[in-house]
Structures are given as C-alpha cells and as structure tokens.
Design an enzyme around this catalytic site. Structure first.
Site, mmCIF file in Angstrom:
data_model
loop_
_atom_site.group_PDB
_atom_site.id
_atom_site.type_symbol
_atom_site.label_atom_id
_atom_site.label_comp_id
_atom_site.label_asym_id
_atom_site.label_seq_id
_atom_site.Cartn_x
_atom_site.Cartn_y
_atom_site.Cartn_z
ATOM 1 N N ASP A 111 0.829 -1.206 0.000
ATOM 2 C CA ASP A 111 0.000 0.000 0.000
ATOM 3 C C ASP A 111 0.867 1.261 0.000
ATOM 4 O O ASP A 111 2.025 1.235 0.430
ATOM 5 C CB ASP A 111 -0.893 0.040 1.248
ATOM 6 C CG ASP A 111 -1.913 -1.080 1.242
ATOM 7 O OD1 ASP A 111 -2.207 -1.599 0.147
ATOM 8 O OD2 ASP A 111 -2.395 -1.421 2.333
HETATM 9 N N1 URA Z 1 -1.490 -6.077 3.725
HETATM 10 C C1 URA Z 1 -1.957 -4.808 3.702
HETATM 11 O O1 URA Z 1 -2.971 -4.501 4.324
HETATM 12 N N2 URA Z 1 -1.271 -3.887 2.997
HETATM 13 C C2 URA Z 1 -0.116 -4.172 2.326
HETATM 14 O O2 URA Z 1 0.470 -3.276 1.714
HETATM 15 C C3 URA Z 1 0.350 -5.495 2.363
HETATM 16 C C4 URA Z 1 -0.363 -6.433 3.068
#
Ligand code: URA
Length: 253
Positions: A111
């Site tokens: 993310d």
């Molecule tokens: N899980 C999440 O919530 N975000 C990420 O970037 C990776 C795994």
C-alpha cells in the site's frame, strides 16, 4: 510442433514474458490470437518451444529480443506508490528504478502508506509465480496496531477470518511488543490478497498504524536503507527460484 524444451529452449509464452513483452497470461493471449510468429510462421500454441539464441520471434511483426533477467530487492518507503509511474506525479517506485538496465518492475503490491521489501525483476515467469496463490510464498509483516488484541482475536487471526466471502489461510501471528495503548505484531501470510493485513485487523475493529514487509519467501529486508535497493546475490536468486519451482500442494515457501 515441439512442446518439450531441450536445455537451450524454452516455451514461447515464457520467452515473451521474460523478454518484458507481456505478462505470461497476456503472452498466451497474443499467441492464441495469432499475433506471434516463430521464424516467419504464425504459431497459436503457447507451449511451442523456442531457442532464444537461434529463433526469430516477432509480435505484430516486431522482433522480440530476450532481456537478460535482473533481480533487485528494494526498500519501499512510506508514502510511495508501488507503480512504475503515476499520471498525477506522486512519488512511485519507478522513480527509484529508472536508472536500472533491464527494466525491472515491482512484483506484487504494498500500500501507499506501507513500507518494506519489494522484489523487482524483469523475469515475468518468476514474478507470476511469486504472486500466484498456488505457490504460497511466505510474506512476513511487522504491524503496529492501535490497541492490543486479546488471545481470542489472535487465535482468530491465526486460524482464518472471512474476508469478502472467503476465509483467509492459516497465518502466523505473534507479539513483537505490547504496550498499554498499542502493540507490534509479526504476521506471516502465505497468500497476498488486497490490503489483507489491514482487512484482517479491521475485521476486529483494530486499526493498522504502521505496516512493514520484512521478508518474502527466502528474501529478507535486513540491512537495506529506506529508498535503497540492491541486486540479489546469485544464491538468493537460486533460493527464490527453488521456492516456486514446482507445485507441491500444501507446501509453504
Ligand atoms: N497487507 C496490507 O494490508 N497492505 C499491504 O500493503 C500489504 C499487506
């Protein structure tokens, strides 16, 4: 037509994926659509063997040259997109990779507000396998959580929670640090659903404050500064390839 490759040969779809022309699946589509020629003749079977050193492969008439595979480990900082470019000009991983020969691209997603280990490569075949749930590649996260989940919640996170109508696979969950108002968890997943860590915790009304991926399969982030990258060592490439070499149902990597 030959579909059993000798050591110097590989399957056409794999060759196209490795050259950076298309993902493996898109390459298969291109072949089935008759847009790919091998030594001047259209082929429609993705498993057709090619010898990259001798054969001439063209897509829509344009010669495809095999790219030498490159493999990098990158430490994505927070507040950076996991894409090669952004039409809105936000910082993205492509900014960090732009000077590297061979056009590596990030495998899988983190993310915008997450940080940590990203594998970057131009080896489309390996990239597909690392992402594909069938290979169950291990992802380890350090997660700062607002609040402190009790044992019942930790057990539920471990055994699986229903997200978007489907139960998550068993996960490793343990405390790294426990404070009065928040805690750090270490979570080990073998699938890579969209925003999975956040959604699993949101399911019990816990908010993720920080999220860092520290390991992927046999690769570890340790020692790499934020925003930095390095080439994988040959032994790391070998271990990574071995970890997704065959489909052994139920085996975790
Ligand atoms: N899980 C999440 O919530 N975000 C990420 O970037 C990776 C795994």
């Amino acid at each position: 037509m030959k579909t059993d490759p000798s050591p110097s040969e590989e399957r056409l779809a794999r060759f196209l994926a490795r050259s950076g022309t298309a993902s493996r699946r898109h390459a298969e589509e291109l072949i089935r659509e008759g847009r790919v020629t091998l030594n001047g003749k259209a082929v429609r079977e993705p498993g057709t063997c090619v010898d990259p050193a001798k054969d001439s492969v063209r897509v829509d008439g344009k010669r495809v040259k095999p790219a030498a595979p490159v493999y990098f480990l990158l430490h994505k900082p927070r507040n950076m997109l996991c894409t090669m470019e952004d039409p809105r000009g936000r910082p993205c991983v492509g900014d960090l990779l732009s000077g590297i020969k061979g056009k590596p691209y990030p495998v899988g997603r983190l993310d915008f507000d997450a940080e940590g280990l990203l594998l970057c490569t131009n080896d489309g075949e390996l990239a597909n396998r690392v992402i594909h749930p069938r290979y169950k590649v291990r992802k380890v996260y350090h997660v700062k959580v607002r609040g402190v989940p009790d044992k019942k919640v930790i057990d539920r996170l471990r055994s699986g929670v229903v997200l978007d109508g489907r139960k998550t696979a068993p996960a490793g969950v343990s405390f790294l640090k426990r404070g009065d108002r928040n805690c750090w968890l270490r979570m080990t997943l073998h699938e890579g659903r969209n925003r999975q860590v956040k959604k699993m915790l949101e399911r019990f009304r816990y908010q993720v404050v920080k999220l860092k991926r520290v390991a992927l399969g046999p690769l570890a982030l340790e020692g790499l500064p934020k925003g930095g990258y390095r080439r994988l060592r040959p032994d790391e490439v070998q271990k990574l390839q071995a970890s997704v070499a065959g489909v052994d149902k139920g085996k975790k990597r």
